[in-house]
Scaffold this motif. Sequence first.
Motif, PDB file in Angstrom:
ATOM      1  N   ALA A   1       0.821  -1.222   0.000  1.00  0.00           N
ATOM      2  CA  ALA A   1       0.000   0.000   0.000  1.00  0.00           C
ATOM      3  C   ALA A   1       0.852   1.269   0.000  1.00  0.00           C
ATOM      4  O   ALA A   1       0.388   2.327  -0.443  1.00  0.00           O
TER       5      ALA A   1
ATOM      6  N   SER B   1      -3.316   2.346   6.392  1.00  0.00           N
ATOM      7  CA  SER B   1      -2.450   1.269   5.909  1.00  0.00           C
ATOM      8  C   SER B   1      -1.466   0.825   6.989  1.00  0.00           C
ATOM      9  O   SER B   1      -1.112  -0.360   7.070  1.00  0.00           O
TER      10      SER B   1
ATOM     11  N   ASP C   1      -2.569   8.185   4.170  1.00  0.00           N
ATOM     12  CA  ASP C   1      -3.993   7.859   4.121  1.00  0.00           C
ATOM     13  C   ASP C   1      -4.641   7.903   5.495  1.00  0.00           C
ATOM     14  O   ASP C   1      -5.595   7.182   5.773  1.00  0.00           O
TER      15      ASP C   1
ATOM     16  N   THR D   1       0.600   6.585  -9.165  1.00  0.00           N
ATOM     17  CA  THR D   1      -0.193   6.811  -7.960  1.00  0.00           C
ATOM     18  C   THR D   1       0.641   6.441  -6.741  1.00  0.00           C
ATOM     19  O   THR D   1       1.220   5.346  -6.686  1.00  0.00           O
ATOM     20  N   TRP D   2       0.697   7.356  -5.799  1.00  0.00           N
ATOM     21  CA  TRP D   2       1.479   7.105  -4.586  1.00  0.00           C
ATOM     22  C   TRP D   2       0.643   7.513  -3.381  1.00  0.00           C
ATOM     23  O   TRP D   2       0.265   8.673  -3.241  1.00  0.00           O
ATOM     24  N   ASN D   3       0.383   6.543  -2.559  1.00  0.00           N
ATOM     25  CA  ASN D   3      -0.396   6.802  -1.348  1.00  0.00           C
ATOM     26  C   ASN D   3       0.546   7.356  -0.284  1.00  0.00           C
ATOM     27  O   ASN D   3       1.103   6.619   0.538  1.00  0.00           O
TER      28      ASN D   3
END
Length: 439
Positions: free
Chosen positions: A277, A325, A321, A316-318
Amino acid sequence: MRINKLTYLVAGLFCATTASHAQEILSKSDAVSIALEYNFDIRAASNDLKISENSAKITNSGYLPNVSGTAGTNRSRVNSEITFANDSTGLNRGVTSSSSNASLNLDYTVFDGFGRKYDYKRLQENYNLSQIEARSIMENTMVNLFVAYYEIARLTENELNQKETLDISRERWLRAKYSFEFGQNSQLDILNAEVDYNTDSINYLTIVQQLKNEKRNLNLLLGRDVSVDFSVDTLLTFDEVNYQALEVSAREKNAALNIEQGLLRNSQYNIKVTNSAIIPKIGINSSYGWNNNQFAPGNFSSQATSTSLNIGATLTWNIFDGGRSNVQRQNSKLAMENQQINLERTRLDLERQVQNAWTVYQTALFVMKAEEKNLQTNHRNFDRSKEQYGFGLITSIEFRQAQFNLLTANLNFNQAKYSAKIAELELLRLSGTILDAKF
């Protein structure tokens, strides 16, 4: 009159039992084949295994791209009034125009932080677990099958022994009647013989009923009509079981232990999936489109057609959050630790079960041999008592005691040998070799 009715009832049931023995013998191998094909639990497990197999295919892994297509059309009907530069006007009624479009879209995740990789491994491990669970169901079914089969065999032999006892009691009762008619004994001897004959008749009828019930139970386990009648093979053979080989096989093949090992591997995959994630993801997309417009009269052009090809990439880089995660990673690690605890407990419990089952098996073998010697002794004692009773050297009560002792020894020996065989089955189940055993 009372004993005559009972005699007719016993005789009728004996004839029915004799007819039953004439039925086709259900061999052990045939029973296994029927159960593997028709047993309800095995059939349901087979379907579950197919579901798991479908879920573990590459088409359910996320590795393949998504391709979609769209198409559409619109048509309009318009009434319009047009004013020209010289102030003149024109009226168009029912003017139609239309447009059509179609597109083909492709989306593919090139890299997702290895989450897809370990998801796929988890699906494959789930399929492996389903195979082990199906094997466990088959193993338990085999144990239940042979417990029922050997119970029928035990009751079949008990029925024969009880029938012999019943015949002897009837002969004794008739002899007491004849002796009384010739003045050689008293009415009390007839009454005692009648009571013993009635008791043996009741015991015989009880065994016959138990035997019928057990056959219905086995038919249900086999997944077939419960009213099917059959006989079983009463011959028993014992395998040479080596304790060291048994322990090694149990550590490698025991279904419960294999399941816990598979669950531990899955929990390790879960950690790697949650770790993905926080890793950037790369994807590509492409689309091809076609558009066609039919314009109404009065427009600058009457028709326009266009095509387009689009290609794009996304990263895309989380970054953050809200800590979700991170919580998932912590929980997955704790879940893995719990699974390790379960595995250790299962391994230790398996060692306990194997040792207990081995002790039960060794004790059962000793009891079987002791009961066999006891049966031989009672046979000799009964033969001598029968001879002495024929010469009037012992009373009917003493003869009855010798008869009862022989019957008890027969029943005890039957119980002991089938208990030993069932104890052997449990060892085979724990070692994961029962499906390969020969019965």
